[in-house]
Scaffold this active site. Sequence first.
Site, PDB file in Angstrom:
ATOM      1  N   CYS A 278       6.307  32.094  14.102  1.00 27.75           N
ATOM      2  CA  CYS A 278       5.132  31.902  15.164  1.00 27.75           C
ATOM      3  C   CYS A 278       5.328  32.817  16.024  1.00 27.75           C
ATOM      4  O   CYS A 278       4.140  33.357  16.296  1.00 27.75           O
ATOM      5  CB  CYS A 278       5.276  30.436  15.633  1.00 27.75           C
ATOM      6  SG  CYS A 278       4.903  29.132  14.050  1.00 27.75           S
TER       7      CYS A 278
HETATM    8  P1  NAD Z   1       3.808  29.026   5.115  1.00 27.73           P
HETATM    9  O1  NAD Z   1       3.657  30.255   4.634  1.00 27.73           O
HETATM   10  O2  NAD Z   1       5.060  28.362   4.878  1.00 27.73           O
HETATM   11  O3  NAD Z   1       2.836  28.009   4.159  1.00 27.73           O
HETATM   12  C1  NAD Z   1       1.565  28.471   3.698  1.00 27.73           C
HETATM   13  C2  NAD Z   1       1.379  27.796   2.440  1.00 27.73           C
HETATM   14  O4  NAD Z   1       0.023  27.945   1.958  1.00 27.73           O
HETATM   15  C3  NAD Z   1       2.068  28.724   1.038  1.00 27.73           C
HETATM   16  O5  NAD Z   1       2.687  27.838   0.424  1.00 27.73           O
HETATM   17  C4  NAD Z   1       0.890  29.210   0.383  1.00 27.73           C
HETATM   18  O6  NAD Z   1       1.155  29.277  -0.935  1.00 27.73           O
HETATM   19  C5  NAD Z   1      -0.095  28.202   0.824  1.00 27.73           C
HETATM   20  N1  NAD Z   1      -1.639  28.731   0.400  1.00 27.73           N
HETATM   21  C6  NAD Z   1      -2.323  29.800   0.808  1.00 27.73           C
HETATM   22  N2  NAD Z   1      -3.426  29.758   0.485  1.00 27.73           N
HETATM   23  C7  NAD Z   1      -3.670  28.759  -0.312  1.00 27.73           C
HETATM   24  C8  NAD Z   1      -4.798  28.129  -1.073  1.00 27.73           C
HETATM   25  N3  NAD Z   1      -6.166  28.864  -0.955  1.00 27.73           N
HETATM   26  N4  NAD Z   1      -4.693  27.110  -1.560  1.00 27.73           N
HETATM   27  C9  NAD Z   1      -3.460  26.400  -1.656  1.00 27.73           C
HETATM   28  N5  NAD Z   1      -2.505  26.897  -0.988  1.00 27.73           N
HETATM   29  C10 NAD Z   1      -2.542  27.950  -0.313  1.00 27.73           C
HETATM   30  O7  NAD Z   1       3.274  28.717   6.490  1.00 27.73           O
HETATM   31  P2  NAD Z   1       3.866  27.657   7.732  1.00 27.73           P
HETATM   32  O8  NAD Z   1       4.674  28.182   8.321  1.00 27.73           O
HETATM   33  O9  NAD Z   1       3.679  26.220   7.037  1.00 27.73           O
HETATM   34  O10 NAD Z   1       2.619  27.920   8.760  1.00 27.73           O
HETATM   35  C11 NAD Z   1       0.984  27.462   8.199  1.00 27.73           C
HETATM   36  C12 NAD Z   1       0.360  27.692   9.850  1.00 27.73           C
HETATM   37  O11 NAD Z   1       0.897  26.920  10.691  1.00 27.73           O
HETATM   38  C13 NAD Z   1       0.422  29.167  10.107  1.00 27.73           C
HETATM   39  O12 NAD Z   1      -1.043  29.458  10.950  1.00 27.73           O
HETATM   40  C14 NAD Z   1       1.395  28.987  11.419  1.00 27.73           C
HETATM   41  O13 NAD Z   1       1.273  29.771  12.438  1.00 27.73           O
HETATM   42  C15 NAD Z   1       1.495  27.431  11.799  1.00 27.73           C
HETATM   43  N6  NAD Z   1       2.294  26.833  12.672  1.00 27.73           N
HETATM   44  C16 NAD Z   1       3.510  26.909  12.033  1.00 27.73           C
HETATM   45  C17 NAD Z   1       4.491  26.626  12.230  1.00 27.73           C
HETATM   46  C18 NAD Z   1       6.043  26.720  11.819  1.00 27.73           C
HETATM   47  O14 NAD Z   1       7.028  26.366  12.517  1.00 27.73           O
HETATM   48  N7  NAD Z   1       6.241  27.090  10.506  1.00 27.73           N
HETATM   49  C19 NAD Z   1       4.333  25.546  13.568  1.00 27.73           C
HETATM   50  C20 NAD Z   1       3.064  25.348  14.162  1.00 27.73           C
HETATM   51  C21 NAD Z   1       2.268  26.154  13.449  1.00 27.73           C
END
Ligand code: NAD
Length: 451
Positions: A278
């Site tokens: 992030c």
């Molecule tokens: P990630 O990459 O771990 O997970 C995203 C998931 O979405 C993946 O499993 C991918 O296969 C899936 N995906 C993508 N397109 C898709 C679709 N069309 N249909 C179904 N599945 C689909 O990402 P994350 O770390 O969970 O982060 C997600 C969002 O949350 C980001 O914007 C990130 O900035 C935000 N965020 C993350 C955190 C963190 O600590 N990881 C904290 C707060 C906010």
Amino acid sequence: MRISIVGTGYVGLVTGLSLASLGHKVICVDNDTKKVNKINNGESPFYEPDISELLKNMLLKKTFYATENLEESVLESEITIIAVGTPSVNDQIDLSFIEKATQQIGAALKEDNKYHVVAVKSTVLPGVTEQIVKPILEKYSQKKIGENIGLCMNPEFLREGSALEDALQPDRIVIGQADSRSGEEFAKIYSKFSCPKIFTNLWTAELIKYAANSLFATLISFANEISRISESTNKIDILDVWTGVHLDKRLSPVVGNKQIKPGMLNYILSGCGFGGSCFPKDIKALASFADHQKTEAKLIKSVIEVNKTQPHRMIVLLKKALGENLKGKRIAILGLTFKPNTDDIRESATFPIIEELISEGAKIICHDPMAYKKYIPTKLKILPINLAVSVNEALKNAEAAMVITGWDEYVKLTPQFFKKNMNKPIVIDGRRIYDKTVFTKAGIIYQGIGL
Ligand code: NAD
């Protein structure tokens, strides 16, 4: 309530499980078949404290499952949360996953006869929900936001390593709403939480998330800049500086007779740089957004610059202890994840350090308790490094040990342990987890950030 979540990564799965544990019926959608199968078999695709137990529990209770079928999940729910990734490409936010997911949700909603709220939980720049998500949803569903569909922006503040705790005991809930009905309907999923709930417009909710992340990243880069000044004198230990600063009652208020240490102080400490999925990408996205808005963001850009060069301080300290020539020297790296209690290695400060060591001809053996426990990530496979099964193995024949991640397992290591496992122990402490005096007295050559 019946909730579908599109994107089952860290945020999607943690959100899904915590909402299921509150009594909602949750369907987590992902287009990664392996991930979906793993989850349905009760195995979390990533490490996070307590997540496996909760997952197994929710599957047993049948209040939660994962699927690849987005359309069916949307139609079976009243609320759809978008939690797909928003990675950084050339320092810009990549919205392709958001756009694709929104198209698919919109197309599914075309067949939905009831009122349905879509909420963006992914971190997106101000304006994205209104200017990109809204028109795509309206086009593909052939419905109007504010009439048959509601739209919200609900930023996520969970931290990896304490994600479940953060999701189940949030500090606040921010709900950006396209109209008041959207916000009211969506807020029902959080009705069991008593924390403050802030209702804003879509743009404000989006900026709240970036402002929060940038503030913490700014504190870290500030602390690291001060530590460089401290190092340049050879007279100051940065830990003493932060003790003196932290004791200010504006930072550590006195409640009753007790001076409390707010969590924020953990960000006003010096180390070898921040990483993770992030902070780096969000700060870069905000800086590029400021450019796009033709407004200056000098401070935010400096935060990125300081962080880029901070890992190099570890090489400077290593050379101080081991000499300028690192060719052929065996170096043990302790810690690959960007912080403890996660298996996430995305943007970890370890990588620029490893790359610099490789370019200087050093031989590298790494240890991490979690980074390659479930599987070896490609990022690690392609590097010319060895992975150790234990700290002892990493330290054996190493000429120096560099501590990059403050895992508890490393915090507990004693000077005697390093002496027993290394011929001539040199410890470079990137997180200042050891007592300099104790280590030096015990005969360790000790260097740390801010010394
Ligand atoms: P990630 O990459 O771990 O997970 C995203 C998931 O979405 C993946 O499993 C991918 O296969 C899936 N995906 C993508 N397109 C898709 C679709 N069309 N249909 C179904 N599945 C689909 O990402 P994350 O770390 O969970 O982060 C997600 C969002 O949350 C980001 O914007 C990130 O900035 C935000 N965020 C993350 C955190 C963190 O600590 N990881 C904290 C707060 C906010």
